[in-house]
Each structure stands twice: as C-alpha cells, then as structure tokens.
Design an enzyme around this catalytic site. Structure first.
Site, PDB file in Angstrom:
ATOM      1  N   ARG A 253       1.544   4.547  18.180  1.00 38.31           N
ATOM      2  CA  ARG A 253       1.108   4.155  16.836  1.00 38.31           C
ATOM      3  C   ARG A 253       0.384   2.794  16.884  1.00 38.31           C
ATOM      4  O   ARG A 253       0.843   1.845  17.487  1.00 38.31           O
ATOM      5  CB  ARG A 253       2.322   4.071  15.908  1.00 38.31           C
ATOM      6  CG  ARG A 253       1.984   3.735  14.447  1.00 38.31           C
ATOM      7  CD  ARG A 253       2.197   2.283  14.119  1.00 38.31           C
ATOM      8  NE  ARG A 253       2.087   2.013  12.688  1.00 38.31           N
ATOM      9  CZ  ARG A 253       1.967   0.781  12.186  1.00 38.31           C
ATOM     10  NH1 ARG A 253       1.941  -0.263  12.974  1.00 38.31           N
ATOM     11  NH2 ARG A 253       1.873   0.599  10.881  1.00 38.31           N
ATOM     12  N   VAL A 254      -0.760   2.752  16.216  1.00 44.96           N
ATOM     13  CA  VAL A 254      -1.485   1.497  16.009  1.00 44.96           C
ATOM     14  C   VAL A 254      -1.640   1.330  14.506  1.00 44.96           C
ATOM     15  O   VAL A 254      -1.951   2.297  13.801  1.00 44.96           O
ATOM     16  CB  VAL A 254      -2.874   1.546  16.701  1.00 44.96           C
ATOM     17  CG1 VAL A 254      -3.732   0.360  16.284  1.00 44.96           C
ATOM     18  CG2 VAL A 254      -2.704   1.574  18.219  1.00 44.96           C
ATOM     19  N   GLY A 255      -1.420   0.134  14.018  1.00 47.00           N
ATOM     20  CA  GLY A 255      -1.490  -0.097  12.571  1.00 47.00           C
ATOM     21  C   GLY A 255      -2.824  -0.661  12.135  1.00 47.00           C
ATOM     22  O   GLY A 255      -3.868  -0.409  12.759  1.00 47.00           O
TER      23      GLY A 255
ATOM     24  N   GLY B 180       0.910  -1.074   7.301  1.00 51.88           N
ATOM     25  CA  GLY B 180      -0.459  -0.936   7.780  1.00 51.88           C
ATOM     26  C   GLY B 180      -1.127   0.355   7.348  1.00 51.88           C
ATOM     27  O   GLY B 180      -2.327   0.374   7.077  1.00 51.88           O
TER      28      GLY B 180
ATOM     29  N   THR C 172       3.902  -9.418  10.823  1.00 53.52           N
ATOM     30  CA  THR C 172       2.592  -9.679  11.411  1.00 53.52           C
ATOM     31  C   THR C 172       2.284 -11.118  11.050  1.00 53.52           C
ATOM     32  O   THR C 172       2.938 -11.686  10.183  1.00 53.52           O
ATOM     33  CB  THR C 172       1.546  -8.748  10.726  1.00 53.52           C
ATOM     34  OG1 THR C 172       1.896  -7.396  10.950  1.00 53.52           O
ATOM     35  CG2 THR C 172       0.117  -8.989  11.195  1.00 53.52           C
TER      36      THR C 172
ATOM     37  N   THR D 193      -0.565  -8.407   6.054  1.00 56.78           N
ATOM     38  CA  THR D 193       0.693  -8.058   6.709  1.00 56.78           C
ATOM     39  C   THR D 193       1.322  -6.957   5.849  1.00 56.78           C
ATOM     40  O   THR D 193       0.939  -6.776   4.703  1.00 56.78           O
ATOM     41  CB  THR D 193       1.668  -9.255   6.792  1.00 56.78           C
ATOM     42  OG1 THR D 193       1.994  -9.678   5.467  1.00 56.78           O
ATOM     43  CG2 THR D 193       1.075 -10.426   7.560  1.00 56.78           C
ATOM     44  N   GLY D 194       2.282  -6.232   6.414  1.00 52.28           N
ATOM     45  CA  GLY D 194       2.944  -5.188   5.623  1.00 52.28           C
ATOM     46  C   GLY D 194       2.597  -3.798   6.119  1.00 52.28           C
ATOM     47  O   GLY D 194       2.150  -3.628   7.263  1.00 52.28           O
TER      48      GLY D 194
HETATM   49  N1  GLY Z   1       0.637  -4.601   9.310  1.00 49.65           N
HETATM   50  C1  GLY Z   1       1.170  -4.372  10.580  1.00 49.65           C
HETATM   51  C2  GLY Z   1       1.327  -2.945  10.908  1.00 49.65           C
HETATM   52  O1  GLY Z   1       1.562  -2.124  10.024  1.00 49.65           O
HETATM   53  O2  GLY Z   1       1.210  -2.614  12.071  1.00 49.65           O
END
Ligand code: GLY
Length: 387
Positions: free
Chosen positions: A263-265, A289, A235, A286-287
C-alpha cells in the site's frame, strides 16, 4: 544533515519592513524627483515575511539547541538557506527519531512487520519535484526524495528501485527500520487480529480481513492509549516561504499503520500529499490518504487560492468535497452519521496567510507555525469537533 543543521541558535533577526519603509519615505522626501521614489516603491513592497507551516509534529521534538522542526526551518530560511533544505530539516527531526511512530525510522510497520516509507518534495522557484514510494531501509526518505529531484528527470521512484537509488546516492541502508516500540506494537496488533480470526494463524488470514479487522484493532489500540491516534495515518508535511517569496514544501510518512503490504498512500503523490506553486502558495496533508488521493486535495486547495480564496476557505472547500464523497460510504461514518476519519491540510499563500484545517478537530487538534514570533501550535479549523 539534521545533526549538521541543528547546532545553530534560533535566529529571530529578521527583515524589518517598517524600518525599510521609513527609510524609503525619507529618500522620497529628500528627492526632488518624486517619480523616481515612486518607481522604487514596488521593489520595496515585493518583500515577503518568512513563514513556516507544518503538521503539529513539526513543533514537538527538539534538537540539541532546543529548536523544534519549524523553528529550525525558520532560522534556516532567515539565514538564507534554500527553502526546501529548510523544510526538509524540519521533517528530518521526526523522521530520525523513534519517538514519532508515524514517519521514518521507527514508523509503525505494515501487516508483515516491514516499515515502508513514502515522501515527496516540491521546489517552487525551481519548478522541480521528487518523491519516493514504498522505500525500505532509509531512515529519512525525504532526503532521498530531494536526491530524486536533484539528480534525475523523474518525479517518483518506488520499491527496490528507490532503495537501490538511495544506496547509489550514499544513503545508509538499514536492515530493519523498526524501533523496539514500533515492533512491540506490531506484535500486539498481530496477536489481536489473529485472536479475531477464528483460530486461523496470521498467515492463513485473507488480506482483506487483515485490512478491515486490522484497522479496527489499530483504532482500539489507539483508544486504549497503546498507539497515538495521530500515528495511524500520521505523517509530517512542512511548507515555507522566505523573504524573497520563494515557496517550497515536503511531506514524509510511514503510511497507514499495519497497512496491507504494498500500500502507498497520498504522501508521495504530487497534488495529493503536497502541492506547491511559487506564484500562489502551498498545501500538504496528513490523515486518511485514500480520501485525499480521490480528490487530489493539495492541488485543489492551491487552485482555489489561485482563484483568490483565503487558505482557510480553500482548505475547507477541499474537506467538504471529501465529506460529500465519503458520506455515501457507511464504512466511513460513525454512529452519528458523521465522517469518522481524519484528514488535515497545512496551507500557506504568497500573501503570507496560512491555515491548518481538519475533518475532525477540537481544542486538541493543532498545527504548527513559525513566524518572527517564534514557533507555536495553533488550533485547527475543522468540520467536526472530536467527541
Ligand atoms: N497520509 C498518509 C497516508 O495515508 O499514507
């Protein structure tokens, strides 16, 4: 927009606080009315040092003028551009490039091979925000998030509605956002998952099998150097403050590589992927989610800074909260009993202090900063060192 904003040279000319303070001192000495000079002091002291903080990929790719994303953003804010336009220009660089397979065009697709994108932005002084989730067909979703902020009273548009809105606002809609590389990696991942599936075709596999086995396969591919480990949850988040103390930020992603479709993070969710308070500071992530969403860490970090914590301490506080929760789930632990996943935060406060913190760090985990000294990578503070 990147093309348009990337043509100027990096401008290091900046507000010179020492010169202004010296001038103020001379004025005060010359004045027979000392109280008048004292009254001028707060206005002088209310200037801020411009600052840009981002994920490491904000200081990797360069435009034709040789500027990285954080350098573009820094130049723009010192030239007087809106701070959110500047952070968006920073994130446009990896979004529009197929070299970064974690954001925008050429991001690693979902389990069906579709690239779906999430993004959001927050404008501190205007107290406005916008976001898109599960959008397809637009190379730079951060630009659509800006339009949601500027042209609607909503904060988040998702799926087909987000794509229709983007088309309505003049964004080009592509048939497929895969690059040659992202689709090749997808086909390799799919074949490897299928090979683990007891002779079932990919279409016959359960989605929970695809999710779990797919995650293992993605990590194995990263270990073998087939995909960048940073791009499994990769990200970009970018936050900045100008000399007026105006703070803005944005976050954009292609989400988890090979995710379950739909899927949405954390990235498009205010308080999780990003939070900005113009009186306090900004944080973005980032990482993994899911673990960030569980704690709304960007909001938590900004609130801890409001209570007086240094950005680094506020970030470590949030990571420790995540660690405590994740410790109860063996699926999140490695064979040493440590948290196996990564989660990173990029943080700045109104005082001009900043930090990059990570669950798993080490000398090869960086974040990016641009100040009057130019753009640089700095090592992140972390709870665990990488093996
Ligand atoms: N941090 C990005 C995600 O997990 O979608």
């Amino acid at each position: 927009m990147t093309e348009k904003t990337n043509t100027k040279k990096f401008n290091t000319k900046k507000f010179n606080r020492r010169e202004i303070l010296a001038t103020a001192g001379a004025v005060a000495a010359a004045s027979t009315v000392a109280t008048k000079a004292m009254a001028q002091a707060p206005a002088i002291m209310s200037s801020y040092k411009p600052l840009v903080v981002s994920a490491h990929n904000g200081h990797r790719l360069k435009n034709e003028a040789g500027e990285t994303g954080v350098e573009i953003a820094y130049r723009m804010i010192t030239e007087g551009a809106d701070v959110l336009d500047a952070t968006t220009a920073c994130t446009n660089l990896p979004e529009l490039s197929t070299e970064d397979t974690s954001v925008g065009y050429g991001g690693l697709p979902d389990a069906n091979g579709d690239v779906t994108l999430d993004a959001c932005c927050m404008h501190g002084p205007r107290k406005k925000a916008g976001g898109v989730a599960y959008i397809q067909g637009v190379k730079a979703p951060s630009m659509v998030a800006l339009d949601v902020m500027n042209h609607t009273n909503h904060h988040l548009l998702a799926g087909q509605g987000a794509t229709d809105f983007a088309r309505d606002k003049g964004h080009k809609i592509e048939g497929d956002l895969n690059s040659e590389v992202s689709f090749k990696r997808y086909l390799e991942w799919k074949a490897r998952v299928e090979a683990e599936g007891d002779n079932r075709t990919f279409a016959e596999l359960d989605l929970d099998f695809i999710e779990k086995k797919g995650f293992e396969v993605a990590y194995q591919m990263a270990k073998e150097g087939r995909i960048d480990i940073e791009h499994i949850h990769g990200t970009i988040n970018c936050n900045a403050m100008n000399s007026k103390g105006e703070i803005c930020g944005n976050t954009t992603t292609s989400g988890r590589a090979f995710k379950v479709p739909g899927r949405v993070g954390d990235s498009p969710i205010l308080g999780a992927g990003l939070y900005v308070d113009n009186e306090v500071g900004a944080a973005g992530s980032t990482g993994l989610g899911e673990m960030n969403l569980y704690h709304l860490c960007s909001f938590l970090i900004v609130e801890k800074m409001r209570d007086g914590m240094h950005p680094k301490d506020a970030g470590m506080y949030a990571l420790n909260r995540v660690k405590t929760t994740a410790m109860s789930n063996p699926g999140y632990l490695n064979d040493k009993g440590e948290i196996a996943f990564n989660l990173q935060f990029y943080i700045l406060d109104k005082k001009g202090r900043y930090a990059g913190v990570a669950m798993r760090g080490g000398t090869e985990r960086y974040y990016a900063v641009c100040t009057e000294n130019g753009g640089e990578h700095l090592v992140m503070d972390s709870i665990y060192m990488n093996e």
